[in-house]
Design an enzyme around this catalytic site. Structure first.
Site, PDB file in Angstrom:
ATOM      1  N   ARG A 152       7.552   1.068   1.753  1.00  0.00           N
ATOM      2  CA  ARG A 152       8.506   2.028   1.322  1.00  0.00           C
ATOM      3  C   ARG A 152       9.870   1.274   1.678  1.00  0.00           C
ATOM      4  NH1 ARG A 152       5.827   7.423   3.152  1.00  0.00           N
ATOM      5  NH2 ARG A 152       4.022   7.459   1.571  1.00  0.00           N
ATOM      6  N   ILE A 179       0.890  -1.179   0.006  1.00  0.00           N
ATOM      7  CA  ILE A 179       0.122   0.033  -0.005  1.00  0.00           C
ATOM      8  C   ILE A 179       0.870   1.291  -0.027  1.00  0.00           C
ATOM      9  CG2 ILE A 179      -1.764   1.369   1.275  1.00  0.00           C
ATOM     10  CD1 ILE A 179      -3.033  -1.278   1.935  1.00  0.00           C
ATOM     11  N   THR A 231       1.339   4.144   0.817  1.00  0.00           N
ATOM     12  CA  THR A 231       1.306   5.163   1.901  1.00  0.00           C
ATOM     13  C   THR A 231       1.843   4.382   3.112  1.00  0.00           C
ATOM     14  OG1 THR A 231      -1.100   4.759   2.638  1.00  0.00           O
ATOM     15  CG2 THR A 231      -0.458   6.810   1.292  1.00  0.00           C
ATOM     16  N   CYS A 232       2.306   3.189   2.922  1.00  0.00           N
ATOM     17  CA  CYS A 232       3.004   2.339   4.267  1.00  0.00           C
ATOM     18  C   CYS A 232       4.482   2.689   4.128  1.00  0.00           C
ATOM     19  CB  CYS A 232       2.562   1.031   3.891  1.00  0.00           C
ATOM     20  SG  CYS A 232       3.188  -0.025   5.037  1.00  0.00           S
ATOM     21  N   ASP A 233       4.863   3.141   5.364  1.00  0.00           N
ATOM     22  CA  ASP A 233       6.213   3.234   5.483  1.00  0.00           C
ATOM     23  C   ASP A 233       7.052   1.948   5.301  1.00  0.00           C
ATOM     24  OD1 ASP A 233       6.010   6.108   5.837  1.00  0.00           O
ATOM     25  OD2 ASP A 233       5.804   5.928   8.118  1.00  0.00           O
TER      26      ASP A 233
END
Length: 114
Positions: A14, A7, A9-11
């Site tokens: 990333r 997803i 926006t998931c740190d």
């Protein structure tokens, strides 16, 4: 080729993506929220990941579920995950037929080479 289910926006997703890029490992990304999570894709993932290991009970989405939804997880987990893709633990790295690495911590991808 490896597939990294994320997803955006998931740190942690990333960090996983960055680790693969730094190792020069070829992969494609699949955003579970943007690209969608179909029943077929969920079943494909659950062939390699036990349902109990696939549900992210630390997520905000889990905390926001009603107690009734949490209590009915045994019977409704697939439906809840499709409705709320953020309930799926991530990132999920598909490294082979029915083989997935769930989550990411530094060093998890060291054995993959480049």
């Amino acid at each position: 080729m490896l597939t990294l289910y994320i997803i955006d926006t998931c740190d942690t997703c990333r960090k996983a993506r960055k680790a693969l890029e730094e190792k020069g490992i070829a992969f494609k990304t699949y955003d579970l929220r943007k690209d969608g999570l179909s029943a077929g894709l969920l079943e494909h993932i659950l062939e390699g990941v036990a349902l109990v290991d696939a549900v992210n009970k630390r997520s905000k989405t889990w905390r926001d579920l009603s107690q009734e939804e949490k209590d009915s997880l045994d019977t409704s987990a697939r439906q809840l995950i499709i409705q709320h893709p953020t309930l799926l633990k991530r990132p999920l790295l598909e490294v082979g037929d029915k083989t997935f690495l769930v989550g990411y911590r530094d060093g998890d991808y060291d054995q993959l080479g480049g």
